[in-house]
Write an enzyme that holds these catalytic residues in place. Structure first.
Site, PDB file in Angstrom:
ATOM      1  N   GLN A 177     -14.466  36.683 -53.510  1.00 17.56           N
ATOM      2  CA  GLN A 177     -13.638  35.629 -54.112  1.00 17.56           C
ATOM      3  C   GLN A 177     -13.904  34.332 -53.356  1.00 17.56           C
ATOM      4  OE1 GLN A 177     -10.738  34.754 -56.045  1.00 17.56           O
ATOM      5  NE2 GLN A 177     -10.509  32.878 -54.871  1.00 17.56           N
ATOM      6  N   THR A 178     -14.056  33.221 -54.060  1.00 16.80           N
ATOM      7  CA  THR A 178     -14.158  31.956 -53.340  1.00 16.80           C
ATOM      8  C   THR A 178     -13.603  30.811 -54.159  1.00 16.80           C
ATOM      9  OG1 THR A 178     -15.666  30.379 -52.279  1.00 16.80           O
ATOM     10  CG2 THR A 178     -16.563  31.646 -54.107  1.00 16.80           C
ATOM     11  N   ARG A 179     -13.064  29.821 -53.459  1.00 16.39           N
ATOM     12  CA  ARG A 179     -12.651  28.575 -54.108  1.00 16.39           C
ATOM     13  C   ARG A 179     -13.241  27.396 -53.349  1.00 16.39           C
ATOM     14  NH1 ARG A 179      -7.849  29.674 -50.919  1.00 16.39           N
ATOM     15  NH2 ARG A 179      -7.178  27.800 -49.860  1.00 16.39           N
TER      16      ARG A 179
ATOM     17  N   HIS B 221     -21.054  27.953 -47.627  1.00 16.86           N
ATOM     18  CA  HIS B 221     -21.918  27.488 -46.549  1.00 16.86           C
ATOM     19  C   HIS B 221     -22.552  28.697 -45.882  1.00 16.86           C
ATOM     20  CE1 HIS B 221     -20.678  23.409 -47.208  1.00 16.86           C
ATOM     21  NE2 HIS B 221     -19.397  23.710 -47.047  1.00 16.86           N
TER      22      HIS B 221
ATOM     23  N   HIS C 155     -20.404  31.939 -44.989  1.00 12.25           N
ATOM     24  CA  HIS C 155     -20.020  32.828 -46.075  1.00 12.25           C
ATOM     25  C   HIS C 155     -21.231  33.480 -46.742  1.00 12.25           C
ATOM     26  CE1 HIS C 155     -15.796  30.931 -46.299  1.00 12.25           C
ATOM     27  NE2 HIS C 155     -15.774  32.064 -45.630  1.00 12.25           N
TER      28      HIS C 155
ATOM     29  N   ARG D 251     -10.621  36.086 -43.041  1.00 13.63           N
ATOM     30  CA  ARG D 251      -9.432  35.593 -42.355  1.00 13.63           C
ATOM     31  C   ARG D 251      -8.770  34.538 -43.225  1.00 13.63           C
ATOM     32  NH1 ARG D 251     -10.127  34.597 -36.203  1.00 13.63           N
ATOM     33  NH2 ARG D 251      -9.871  32.476 -36.943  1.00 13.63           N
ATOM     34  N   ASP D 252      -7.462  34.414 -43.120  1.00 12.92           N
ATOM     35  CA  ASP D 252      -6.721  33.378 -43.849  1.00 12.92           C
ATOM     36  C   ASP D 252      -6.976  33.418 -45.356  1.00 12.92           C
ATOM     37  OD1 ASP D 252      -5.567  32.235 -41.496  1.00 12.92           O
ATOM     38  OD2 ASP D 252      -7.509  31.303 -41.077  1.00 12.92           O
TER      39      ASP D 252
ATOM     40  N   ALA E  44      -6.707  33.277 -49.105  1.00 17.36           N
ATOM     41  CA  ALA E  44      -5.774  32.756 -50.114  1.00 17.36           C
ATOM     42  C   ALA E  44      -4.530  32.084 -49.538  1.00 17.36           C
ATOM     43  CB  ALA E  44      -5.347  33.856 -51.090  1.00 17.36           C
TER      44      ALA E  44
END
Ligand code: ZN
Length: 354
Positions: free
Chosen positions: A163-165, A169, A172, A258-259, A261
């Site tokens: 999942q990404t928003r 880079h 990731h 980590r962190d 959403a």
């Protein structure tokens, strides 16, 4: 009989689409009070299936139980209809407390539910059409059933979803590839729905993903899709939602960083990973893969994490989000240990257009 109709806002349009395309299975409509209560209290629907965030339709539309309401998207496209089974009041403050872990109206997800109001209508939806999206997204658009069929045709059994928003880079890219090392396929599934101010717009991000697909990912083992949902920024609960959605799209594994959403510092760094300890993974139907923060290490001469790199922080390349934005805004590429030049150039162009 007068025909009842309702134009959904952008967030409810996204919910309609996710229910309608099967991404929110087992949901078949907007949730009522029994579902709402059990979702808030136990992360389960009234029927007992895992579901972490209420999907409700707040509206002041005058109607009665038994009515049919014609629904259209925020852009006016007719989508289908809702059969009104219940008209009810939700306690938005209680929802904020239990689902988001805060009643602070500065939290973007909490602010959104407060703004929607508390009167809700609930019931199953009938879908005639899905909302339209820009061409940049539609080229990659598939429903959950279509992605499942695609994965099957490729012969993939073990599929990890990311999942990404944000733009991807090097850090990731590295962790998605680390996950792919032990899976048959990687499913990059960026969210293209409503995000908060300050996030990079979806069409710009999409260009970044495309350029990585062209140059740095093996296309026979990586699928890039689009997820037409909104962000809630509900941290751990949203990580569970993101996993359920990817299960519905056919993934077997799901990357939880980590962190995940989160927004601001409402959640602990590892909260989104810890929540899966309270969940029966077999019942959930998708396995979370936990990842540490990853970075370039000058001593390792490669990407690494605190799990794999023995060196001091001085050896790690660290650039704050603010610093990266400043560099891109000035037309400067970050070091390529941080970001691929092709990605940096797209972002630099986007900042110029701003
Ligand atoms: Zn190192």
């Amino acid at each position: 009989m007068t025909e009842l109709s309702l134009t959904l806002d952008e967030r409810h349009t996204a919910d309609f689409e996710m229910i309608g395309n099967g991404g929110f299975a087992p949901l078949t409509g907007f949730q009522g009070s029994a579902d709402w209560e059990r979702v808030c209290a136990e992360m389960r629907t009234a029927d007992g299936e895992y579901w972490p965030i209420p999907i409700t339709l707040a509206t002041e539309l005058e109607c009665e139980v038994g009515d049919t309401v014609e629904l259209s998207s925020d852009e006016g496209k007719p989508l289908g209809r809702l059969e009104v089974k219940e008209i009810w009041e939700r306690d938005a403050r209680s929802e904020a407390e239990r689902v988001y872990g805060t009643t602070d109206e500065e939290h973007p997800g909490v602010a959104a539910i407060y703004a929607e109001g508390s009167r809700c209508i609930a019931g199953p939806i009938e879908v005639d059409a899905l909302p339209d999206h820009e061409d940049a997204f539609m080229r990659r658009y598939k429903t959950p059933a279509e992605h499942k069929a695609d994965f099957e045709a490729r012969g993939w059994k073990k599929i990890v979803a990311f999942q990404t928003r944000n733009p991807i880079h090097r850090a990731h890219e590295y962790l998605t590839k680390a996950a792919l090392e032990t899976c048959d396929g990687l499913f990059i599934h960026p969210l293209i729905g409503k995000t908060k101010a300050g996030d990079i717009p979806a069409d710009v991000r999409m260009r970044c993903y495309e350029v990585l697909m062209e140059n740095y990912y093996p296309n026979d083992r990586v699928v890039l899709g689009v997820k037409p949902a909104k962000m809630h920024y509900a941290g751990p609960r949203e990580a569970v939602l993101h996993a359920i959605v990817r299960r519905n799209y056919g993934a077997t594994h799901f990357i939880v960083g980590r962190d995940h959403a989160g927004a601001g510092d409402y959640y602990g760094t590892y909260d989104a990973q810890k929540i899966f300890e309270t969940i029966d993974i077999d019942e959930l139907g998708i396995e979370p893969l936990m990842f540490e923060h990853t970075f370039w290490c000058n001593e390792c001469e490669g990407l690494a994490s605190n799990k794999t790199c023995p060196h001091d922080q001085d050896a790690h390349l660290f650039l704050s989000g603010t610093k990266v934005r400043e560099m891109l805004g000035n037309g400067e590429r970050p070091p390529h240990e941080f970001s691929r030049d092709e990605v940096a150039d797209i972002l630099i162009d986007a900042y110029k257009e701003d």
